[in-house]
Design a protein around this motif. Structure first.
Motif, mmCIF file in Angstrom:
data_model
loop_
_atom_site.group_PDB
_atom_site.id
_atom_site.type_symbol
_atom_site.label_atom_id
_atom_site.label_comp_id
_atom_site.label_asym_id
_atom_site.label_seq_id
_atom_site.Cartn_x
_atom_site.Cartn_y
_atom_site.Cartn_z
ATOM 1 N N SER A 24 34.406 49.068 34.464
ATOM 2 C CA SER A 24 35.557 48.253 34.088
ATOM 3 C C SER A 24 36.881 48.962 34.346
ATOM 4 C CB SER A 24 35.452 47.820 32.633
ATOM 5 O OG SER A 24 35.361 48.961 31.814
ATOM 6 N N ASN A 25 36.858 50.257 34.701
ATOM 7 C CA ASN A 25 38.121 50.960 34.894
ATOM 8 C C ASN A 25 38.894 50.460 36.110
ATOM 9 O OD1 ASN A 25 36.756 52.115 37.011
ATOM 10 N ND2 ASN A 25 36.983 54.215 36.289
ATOM 11 N N VAL A 26 38.246 49.705 36.984
ATOM 12 C CA VAL A 26 38.964 49.147 38.125
ATOM 13 C C VAL A 26 40.100 48.241 37.638
ATOM 14 C CG1 VAL A 26 37.452 47.134 38.428
ATOM 15 C CG2 VAL A 26 38.751 47.979 40.347
ATOM 16 N N PHE A 27 39.915 47.594 36.507
ATOM 17 C CA PHE A 27 40.939 46.695 35.980
ATOM 18 C C PHE A 27 42.188 47.465 35.541
ATOM 19 C CE2 PHE A 27 37.070 44.229 35.679
ATOM 20 C CZ PHE A 27 37.478 43.021 36.215
ATOM 21 N N SER A 28 42.037 48.742 35.220
ATOM 22 C CA SER A 28 43.190 49.535 34.795
ATOM 23 C C SER A 28 44.042 49.965 35.992
ATOM 24 C CB SER A 28 42.734 50.750 33.998
ATOM 25 O OG SER A 28 42.007 51.632 34.833
ATOM 26 N N MET A 29 43.526 49.800 37.206
ATOM 27 C CA MET A 29 44.294 50.177 38.405
ATOM 28 C C MET A 29 45.399 49.175 38.717
ATOM 29 S SD MET A 29 41.400 51.337 41.134
ATOM 30 C CE MET A 29 42.627 51.366 42.440
ATOM 31 N N PHE A 30 45.271 47.954 38.194
ATOM 32 C CA PHE A 30 46.178 46.880 38.556
ATOM 33 C C PHE A 30 46.919 46.348 37.334
ATOM 34 C CE2 PHE A 30 42.596 46.689 41.540
ATOM 35 C CZ PHE A 30 43.267 46.803 42.747
ATOM 36 N N GLU A 31 48.103 45.799 37.573
ATOM 37 C CA GLU A 31 48.834 45.088 36.535
ATOM 38 C C GLU A 31 48.101 43.775 36.263
ATOM 39 O OE1 GLU A 31 51.658 46.153 34.994
ATOM 40 O OE2 GLU A 31 51.392 48.004 36.124
ATOM 41 N N GLN A 32 48.315 43.195 35.096
ATOM 42 C CA GLN A 32 47.681 41.924 34.749
ATOM 43 C C GLN A 32 48.038 40.838 35.768
ATOM 44 O OE1 GLN A 32 45.396 41.959 32.246
ATOM 45 N NE2 GLN A 32 44.844 39.999 33.125
ATOM 46 N N SER A 33 49.293 40.810 36.220
ATOM 47 C CA SER A 33 49.719 39.789 37.180
ATOM 48 C C SER A 33 48.998 39.950 38.518
ATOM 49 C CB SER A 33 51.231 39.854 37.403
ATOM 50 O OG SER A 33 51.589 41.134 37.904
ATOM 51 N N GLN A 34 48.754 41.223 38.924
ATOM 52 C CA GLN A 34 48.030 41.464 40.177
ATOM 53 C C GLN A 34 46.584 40.994 40.048
ATOM 54 O OE1 GLN A 34 48.936 45.727 40.138
ATOM 55 N NE2 GLN A 34 49.675 45.505 42.243
ATOM 56 N N ILE A 35 45.975 41.275 38.906
ATOM 57 C CA ILE A 35 44.585 40.849 38.679
ATOM 58 C C ILE A 35 44.507 39.331 38.794
ATOM 59 C CG2 ILE A 35 42.730 40.688 36.955
ATOM 60 C CD1 ILE A 35 43.564 43.527 36.032
ATOM 61 N N GLN A 36 45.492 38.635 38.231
ATOM 62 C CA GLN A 36 45.516 37.172 38.303
ATOM 63 C C GLN A 36 45.622 36.707 39.761
ATOM 64 O OE1 GLN A 36 44.803 35.047 35.890
ATOM 65 N NE2 GLN A 36 44.933 33.442 37.433
ATOM 66 N N GLU A 37 46.460 37.385 40.562
ATOM 67 C CA GLU A 37 46.597 37.018 41.975
ATOM 68 C C GLU A 37 45.293 37.246 42.728
ATOM 69 O OE1 GLU A 37 50.046 39.115 43.437
ATOM 70 O OE2 GLU A 37 51.348 38.038 42.032
ATOM 71 N N TYR A 38 44.624 38.384 42.464
ATOM 72 C CA TYR A 38 43.334 38.647 43.109
ATOM 73 C C TYR A 38 42.297 37.621 42.678
ATOM 74 C CZ TYR A 38 44.871 43.107 45.056
ATOM 75 O OH TYR A 38 45.516 44.075 45.780
ATOM 76 N N LYS A 39 42.363 37.199 41.409
ATOM 77 C CA LYS A 39 41.422 36.192 40.904
ATOM 78 C C LYS A 39 41.626 34.875 41.655
ATOM 79 C CE LYS A 39 38.231 34.789 38.074
ATOM 80 N NZ LYS A 39 36.854 35.159 38.421
ATOM 81 N N GLU A 40 42.892 34.510 41.888
ATOM 82 C CA GLU A 40 43.176 33.280 42.635
ATOM 83 C C GLU A 40 42.662 33.404 44.065
ATOM 84 O OE1 GLU A 40 47.368 32.522 42.172
ATOM 85 O OE2 GLU A 40 47.153 32.058 40.047
ATOM 86 N N ALA A 41 42.871 34.563 44.689
ATOM 87 C CA ALA A 41 42.381 34.782 46.055
ATOM 88 C C ALA A 41 40.851 34.707 46.083
ATOM 89 C CB ALA A 41 42.852 36.135 46.580
ATOM 90 N N PHE A 42 40.214 35.344 45.095
ATOM 91 C CA PHE A 42 38.755 35.329 44.998
ATOM 92 C C PHE A 42 38.254 33.885 44.901
ATOM 93 C CE2 PHE A 42 34.789 35.282 42.610
ATOM 94 C CZ PHE A 42 34.036 36.237 43.270
ATOM 95 N N THR A 43 38.917 33.101 44.062
ATOM 96 C CA THR A 43 38.520 31.702 43.854
ATOM 97 C C THR A 43 38.647 30.896 45.144
ATOM 98 O OG1 THR A 43 39.225 31.881 41.560
ATOM 99 C CG2 THR A 43 38.928 29.664 42.408
ATOM 100 N N ILE A 44 39.694 31.177 45.923
ATOM 101 C CA ILE A 44 39.864 30.473 47.204
ATOM 102 C C ILE A 44 38.734 30.844 48.167
ATOM 103 C CG2 ILE A 44 41.314 30.315 49.292
ATOM 104 C CD1 ILE A 44 43.752 30.681 47.359
ATOM 105 N N ILE A 45 38.373 32.129 48.210
ATOM 106 C CA ILE A 45 37.330 32.582 49.138
ATOM 107 C C ILE A 45 35.948 32.104 48.686
ATOM 108 C CG2 ILE A 45 36.223 34.600 50.192
ATOM 109 C CD1 ILE A 45 38.961 36.067 49.756
ATOM 110 N N ASP A 46 35.716 32.089 47.375
ATOM 111 C CA ASP A 46 34.421 31.661 46.828
ATOM 112 C C ASP A 46 34.329 30.134 46.919
ATOM 113 O OD1 ASP A 46 31.999 31.455 45.487
ATOM 114 O OD2 ASP A 46 32.884 31.757 43.501
ATOM 115 N N GLN A 47 34.128 29.636 48.126
ATOM 116 C CA GLN A 47 34.183 28.208 48.400
ATOM 117 C C GLN A 47 33.178 27.383 47.591
ATOM 118 O OE1 GLN A 47 36.066 26.423 51.386
ATOM 119 N NE2 GLN A 47 37.421 27.948 50.501
#
Length: 176
Positions: A24-47
């Motif tokens: 879970s320490n990967v989440f500490s590498m990013f700001e909360q807003s960045q995690i949200q952006e990656y989550k949106e990107a992930f959701t777009i790719i996960d068709q």
């Protein structure tokens, strides 16, 4: 006491997460807003919305971007970059590893290169506008007008994304 958690600063909670299992320490590498952006990107790719990015998901998302003849081997290579199934945590970890010590300009240019398989250094204005107005944090008409005023496309309708990346990371002043 049980009540002390509510007043604890966010950083203290994060440190605790790092100790549990280590992944879970990967989440500490990013700001909360960045995690949200990656989550949106992930959701777009996960068709197919199954929580895992598969070869078929990659093929489908690339097809929506106009890349229709991606070879099976290329898709295999992309999926094999991960040690196992690509869930969101693995996806974030892969970005974390790629971004470690990376220059922000290189990171942004690399993101644009995905949209420029021929490596021309530019992408079509219409394509970029469609992406920016239909995906994730959608641009407004005014924001698009401002973008094209700052980065006018050439006569063929191509946008120099390396210039955009430079300005994003270095500001307006450019040495010609």
């Amino acid at each position: 006491t049980p009540g002390t958690y509510f007043g604890a600063p966010k950083k203290a909670k994060r440190r605790q997460q790092q100790g549990e299992g280590g992944s879970s320490n990967v989440f500490s590498m990013f700001e909360q807003s960045q995690i949200q952006e990656y989550k949106e990107a992930f959701t777009i790719i996960d068709q197919n919305r199954d929580g895992i990015i598969s070869k078929d998901d990659l093929r489908d998302v690339l097809a929506t971007m106009g890349q229709l003849n991606v070879k099976n081997e290329e898709l295999e290579a992309m999926v094999k970059e991960a040690s196992g199934p690509i869930n969101f945590t693995v996806f974030l970890t892969m970005f974390g590893e790629k971004l470690k010590g990376a220059d922000p300009e290189d990171v942004i240019v690399s993101a644009f290169k995905v949209l420029d398989p021929e490596g021309t250094g530019s992408i079509k204005k219409e394509f970029l506008e469609e992406l920016l107005t239909t995906q994730c944090d959608r641009f407004t008409a005014e924001e698009m007008t401002n973008l094209w005023a700052a980065f006018p496309p050439d006569v063929a309708g191509n946008v120099d994304y390396k210039n955009i990346c430079y300005v994003i990371t270095h500001g307006e002043e450019k040495e010609e």
